[in-house]
Design a protein around this motif. Structure first.
Motif, PDB file in Angstrom:
ATOM      1  N   LYS A  30       0.844  -1.224  -0.014  1.00 37.60           N
ATOM      2  CA  LYS A  30      -0.148   0.155  -0.140  1.00 37.60           C
ATOM      3  C   LYS A  30       0.770   1.152  -0.135  1.00 37.60           C
ATOM      4  O   LYS A  30       1.687   1.289   0.733  1.00 37.60           O
ATOM      5  CB  LYS A  30      -0.896   0.211   1.381  1.00 37.60           C
ATOM      6  CG  LYS A  30      -2.007  -0.940   1.186  1.00 37.60           C
ATOM      7  CD  LYS A  30      -3.003  -0.747   2.346  1.00 37.60           C
ATOM      8  CE  LYS A  30      -4.097  -1.851   2.390  1.00 37.60           C
ATOM      9  NZ  LYS A  30      -5.051  -1.672   3.530  1.00 37.60           N
ATOM     10  N   ASN A  31       0.700   2.264  -0.895  1.00 38.46           N
ATOM     11  CA  ASN A  31       1.399   3.573  -1.015  1.00 38.46           C
ATOM     12  C   ASN A  31       0.640   4.379   0.162  1.00 38.46           C
ATOM     13  O   ASN A  31      -0.399   4.625   0.064  1.00 38.46           O
ATOM     14  CB  ASN A  31       1.094   3.948  -2.219  1.00 38.46           C
ATOM     15  CG  ASN A  31       1.937   5.528  -2.676  1.00 38.46           C
ATOM     16  OD1 ASN A  31       1.991   6.197  -1.564  1.00 38.46           O
ATOM     17  ND2 ASN A  31       2.436   5.451  -3.770  1.00 38.46           N
ATOM     18  N   ALA A  32       1.531   4.721   1.049  1.00 39.73           N
ATOM     19  CA  ALA A  32       1.157   5.588   2.031  1.00 39.73           C
ATOM     20  C   ALA A  32       1.740   6.915   2.034  1.00 39.73           C
ATOM     21  O   ALA A  32       1.829   7.723   2.943  1.00 39.73           O
ATOM     22  CB  ALA A  32       1.569   5.109   3.411  1.00 39.73           C
ATOM     23  N   CYS A  33       2.118   7.523   0.808  1.00 32.65           N
ATOM     24  CA  CYS A  33       2.745   8.770   0.783  1.00 32.65           C
ATOM     25  C   CYS A  33       1.582   9.809   0.953  1.00 32.65           C
ATOM     26  O   CYS A  33       1.785  10.629   1.692  1.00 32.65           O
ATOM     27  CB  CYS A  33       3.267   8.880  -0.804  1.00 32.65           C
ATOM     28  SG  CYS A  33       4.750   7.822  -1.045  1.00 32.65           S
ATOM     29  N   ALA A  34       0.507   9.892   0.196  1.00 34.92           N
ATOM     30  CA  ALA A  34      -0.217  11.124   0.335  1.00 34.92           C
ATOM     31  C   ALA A  34      -1.023  11.121   1.642  1.00 34.92           C
ATOM     32  O   ALA A  34      -1.241  12.098   2.236  1.00 34.92           O
ATOM     33  CB  ALA A  34      -1.616  10.699  -0.756  1.00 34.92           C
ATOM     34  N   TRP A  35      -1.451   9.885   2.263  1.00 34.34           N
ATOM     35  CA  TRP A  35      -1.691   9.940   3.721  1.00 34.34           C
ATOM     36  C   TRP A  35      -0.871  10.435   4.576  1.00 34.34           C
ATOM     37  O   TRP A  35      -1.175  11.309   5.512  1.00 34.34           O
ATOM     38  CB  TRP A  35      -2.304   8.454   4.169  1.00 34.34           C
ATOM     39  CG  TRP A  35      -2.626   8.411   5.401  1.00 34.34           C
ATOM     40  CD1 TRP A  35      -3.842   8.421   5.856  1.00 34.34           C
ATOM     41  CD2 TRP A  35      -1.876   7.964   6.704  1.00 34.34           C
ATOM     42  NE1 TRP A  35      -3.849   8.369   7.242  1.00 34.34           N
ATOM     43  CE2 TRP A  35      -2.653   7.812   7.851  1.00 34.34           C
ATOM     44  CE3 TRP A  35      -0.484   7.856   6.748  1.00 34.34           C
ATOM     45  CZ2 TRP A  35      -2.208   7.881   9.105  1.00 34.34           C
ATOM     46  CZ3 TRP A  35      -0.171   7.683   8.165  1.00 34.34           C
ATOM     47  CH2 TRP A  35      -1.037   7.899   9.223  1.00 34.34           C
ATOM     48  N   SER A  36       0.237  10.257   4.484  1.00 37.74           N
ATOM     49  CA  SER A  36       1.631  10.270   5.345  1.00 37.74           C
ATOM     50  C   SER A  36       1.729  12.142   5.205  1.00 37.74           C
ATOM     51  O   SER A  36       1.819  12.713   6.237  1.00 37.74           O
ATOM     52  CB  SER A  36       2.876   9.900   4.926  1.00 37.74           C
ATOM     53  OG  SER A  36       2.692   8.558   5.261  1.00 37.74           O
ATOM     54  N   GLN A  37       1.559  12.774   4.108  1.00 35.64           N
ATOM     55  CA  GLN A  37       1.617  14.278   4.019  1.00 35.64           C
ATOM     56  C   GLN A  37       0.552  14.909   4.568  1.00 35.64           C
ATOM     57  O   GLN A  37       0.853  15.749   5.232  1.00 35.64           O
ATOM     58  CB  GLN A  37       1.614  14.556   2.481  1.00 35.64           C
ATOM     59  CG  GLN A  37       3.357  14.038   1.643  1.00 35.64           C
ATOM     60  CD  GLN A  37       3.218  14.202   0.158  1.00 35.64           C
ATOM     61  OE1 GLN A  37       2.069  14.261  -0.468  1.00 35.64           O
ATOM     62  NE2 GLN A  37       4.215  14.662  -0.214  1.00 35.64           N
ATOM     63  N   GLU A  38      -0.652  14.255   4.613  1.00 37.83           N
ATOM     64  CA  GLU A  38      -1.812  14.847   5.094  1.00 37.83           C
ATOM     65  C   GLU A  38      -1.690  14.811   6.762  1.00 37.83           C
ATOM     66  O   GLU A  38      -1.914  15.584   7.416  1.00 37.83           O
ATOM     67  CB  GLU A  38      -2.995  14.349   4.475  1.00 37.83           C
ATOM     68  CG  GLU A  38      -3.333  14.571   3.086  1.00 37.83           C
ATOM     69  CD  GLU A  38      -3.428  16.373   3.034  1.00 37.83           C
ATOM     70  OE1 GLU A  38      -4.180  16.768   4.050  1.00 37.83           O
ATOM     71  OE2 GLU A  38      -2.903  16.882   2.094  1.00 37.83           O
ATOM     72  N   LYS A  39      -1.207  13.634   7.272  1.00 33.75           N
ATOM     73  CA  LYS A  39      -1.125  13.163   8.454  1.00 33.75           C
ATOM     74  C   LYS A  39      -0.019  14.306   9.180  1.00 33.75           C
ATOM     75  O   LYS A  39       0.015  15.033  10.273  1.00 33.75           O
ATOM     76  CB  LYS A  39      -0.537  11.747   8.646  1.00 33.75           C
ATOM     77  CG  LYS A  39      -0.741  11.487   9.987  1.00 33.75           C
ATOM     78  CD  LYS A  39      -2.323  11.695  10.880  1.00 33.75           C
ATOM     79  CE  LYS A  39      -2.080  11.278  12.234  1.00 33.75           C
ATOM     80  NZ  LYS A  39      -3.569  11.361  12.996  1.00 33.75           N
ATOM     81  N   LEU A  40       1.167  14.519   8.482  1.00 34.72           N
ATOM     82  CA  LEU A  40       2.302  15.251   9.148  1.00 34.72           C
ATOM     83  C   LEU A  40       1.728  16.832   8.924  1.00 34.72           C
ATOM     84  O   LEU A  40       1.836  17.454  10.302  1.00 34.72           O
ATOM     85  CB  LEU A  40       3.456  15.141   8.250  1.00 34.72           C
ATOM     86  CG  LEU A  40       4.117  13.868   8.579  1.00 34.72           C
ATOM     87  CD1 LEU A  40       5.062  13.745   7.089  1.00 34.72           C
ATOM     88  CD2 LEU A  40       4.794  13.725   9.588  1.00 34.72           C
ATOM     89  N   LYS A  41       0.795  17.347   8.067  1.00 36.12           N
ATOM     90  CA  LYS A  41       0.207  18.504   7.961  1.00 36.12           C
ATOM     91  C   LYS A  41      -0.574  18.698   9.396  1.00 36.12           C
ATOM     92  O   LYS A  41      -0.470  19.661   9.922  1.00 36.12           O
ATOM     93  CB  LYS A  41      -0.368  18.937   6.839  1.00 36.12           C
ATOM     94  CG  LYS A  41       0.379  19.101   5.651  1.00 36.12           C
ATOM     95  CD  LYS A  41      -0.207  19.446   4.359  1.00 36.12           C
ATOM     96  CE  LYS A  41       0.520  19.523   3.266  1.00 36.12           C
ATOM     97  NZ  LYS A  41      -0.365  19.980   1.788  1.00 36.12           N
ATOM     98  N   GLU A  42      -1.375  17.766   9.513  1.00 37.64           N
ATOM     99  CA  GLU A  42      -2.392  17.856  10.522  1.00 37.64           C
ATOM    100  C   GLU A  42      -1.613  17.737  12.059  1.00 37.64           C
ATOM    101  O   GLU A  42      -2.279  18.517  12.743  1.00 37.64           O
ATOM    102  CB  GLU A  42      -3.295  16.301  10.420  1.00 37.64           C
ATOM    103  CG  GLU A  42      -4.343  16.250  11.710  1.00 37.64           C
ATOM    104  CD  GLU A  42      -4.807  14.996  11.791  1.00 37.64           C
ATOM    105  OE1 GLU A  42      -4.953  13.975  12.883  1.00 37.64           O
ATOM    106  OE2 GLU A  42      -5.184  14.364  10.545  1.00 37.64           O
TER     107      GLU A  42
END
Length: 339
Positions: A30-42
């Motif tokens: 599973k690619n977690a790139c987009a989720w990770s960027q949003e999580k780090l911003k959050e």
């Protein structure tokens, strides 16, 4: 788990929710790139750091470059992530002008414990009041930021564990290991290898193996490159880990936390031959590694030949020679890329 070369019932399709890939046993990614960027911003944007009469607020994530992947290989969850993050911060201060600066996190990855992740604090304009804020972020602020990074890692594992190991038909809930690949081989394993297999016997079981060949150019002298692979201090520098190294015939070596180990068969300034294995390979199975070092007019050419590599490990082994040997050597010692 069945022994290497023996049948394993988990390869057999049963009445399970994922009948074509039993319990996601073969390979799931599973690619977690987009989720990770949003999580780090959050986690960081509008986050306030306070204490010792200082109050700072993170206003922007200026940069968030890297990748994150969650893998399930043979029932084991593996998380790979690597991020370079730059945050902007602001502090009101006592003067009429706001104090501004940046927080640079260049090496958030599974290779480093959170306590070892670099956190660099910079100041836009140097003033006495600004230096006070910078010092606060450099000391107390780093601990708070690291807690946020820990939260990201735990959230990544929690979110991407879901559905990676699917239930068996009897609804048994087995606890599965969740781990990070650290600085060793097999960071990103792939299943689309195109190889010409040969057979090799290991522990009385036949396994399919293949041969890897690589040609790499370095901007250095041949003896300099030889020293990089034969000096304990220099090997520790580019692997960023303690190593065991006996650079002599029949001498032993262990790199990357013991993930790579073996024995020197021959070692000279122009040729290094090793019995070489990766920890997760079948027990007792070694490949043969030959590294030829040839100095040219304006560079040194290195030719790698590695025979006896398990077919399933071909691509990951190639990628990790590139990443953890060649690229790491170029970055660490400034040998650069030959153009």
């Amino acid at each position: 788990m069945a022994k290497w070369g023996e049948g394993d019932p988990r390869w057999i399709v049963e009445e399970r929710p994922d009948a074509t890939n039993v319990n996601n046993w073969h390979w799931t990614e599973k690619n977690a790139c987009a989720w990770s960027q949003e999580k780090l911003k959050e986690l960081f944007i509008n986050f306030e750091i306070e204490g010792e009469g200082v109050s700072c607020k993170i206003t922007e994530m200026e940069k968030c470059e890297g990748e994150a992947v969650a893998n399930n290989r043979k029932g084991k969850l593996i998380f790979f992530y690597e991020w370079n993050i730059v945050l902007k911060w602001i502090s009101d201060g006592n003067s009429s002008k706001d104090i501004e600066g940046k927080i640079n996190i260049p090496n958030l990855s599974e290779e480093n414990d959170i306590s070892e992740v670099d956190i660099e604090v910079t100041l836009k304009d140097s003033t006495d009041e600004g230096e006070k804020v910078k010092q606060f972020l450099h000391t107390k602020g780093k601990d708070v930021i690291r807690e946020k990074l820990k939260k990201y890692v735990s959230s990544l594992k929690e979110e991407f564990t879901k559905g990676m190991i699917l239930p068996k038909k009897d609804n048994d809930k087995e606890k599965e290991n969740i781990s990070n690949i650290t600085s060793g081989f097999n960071i990103k394993m792939q299943m689309n290898a195109a190889v010409t297999p040969t057979n090799n016997k290991t522990a009385n079981c036949k396994i399919s193996t293949t041969t890897i060949k690589q040609n790499v150019k370095f901007q250095c002298r041949a003896d300099e490159f030889y020293n990089v692979l034969s000096s304990i201090e220099m090997v520790q520098a580019f692997t960023k880990n303690p190593v065991k190294l006996e650079p002599k015939k029949n001498g032993q070596f262990e790199l990357f936390g013991g993930n790579i180990h073996g024995e020197f068969i021959e070692i000279t300034p122009t040729k290094i031959v090793q019995k070489w294995r990766c920890k997760q390979w079948p027990s007792g199975h070694f490949s043969d590694v030959t590294i030829d070092i040839c100095e040219k007019n304006d560079h040194t050419e290195v030719n790698l030949t590695q025979s006896g590599v398990p077919v399933s490990e071909e691509l990951s082994t190639k990628e990790n020679w590139d990443r953890y040997y060649w690229d790491a050597i170029k970055r660490t010692f400034g040998f650069g890329y030959f153009m």
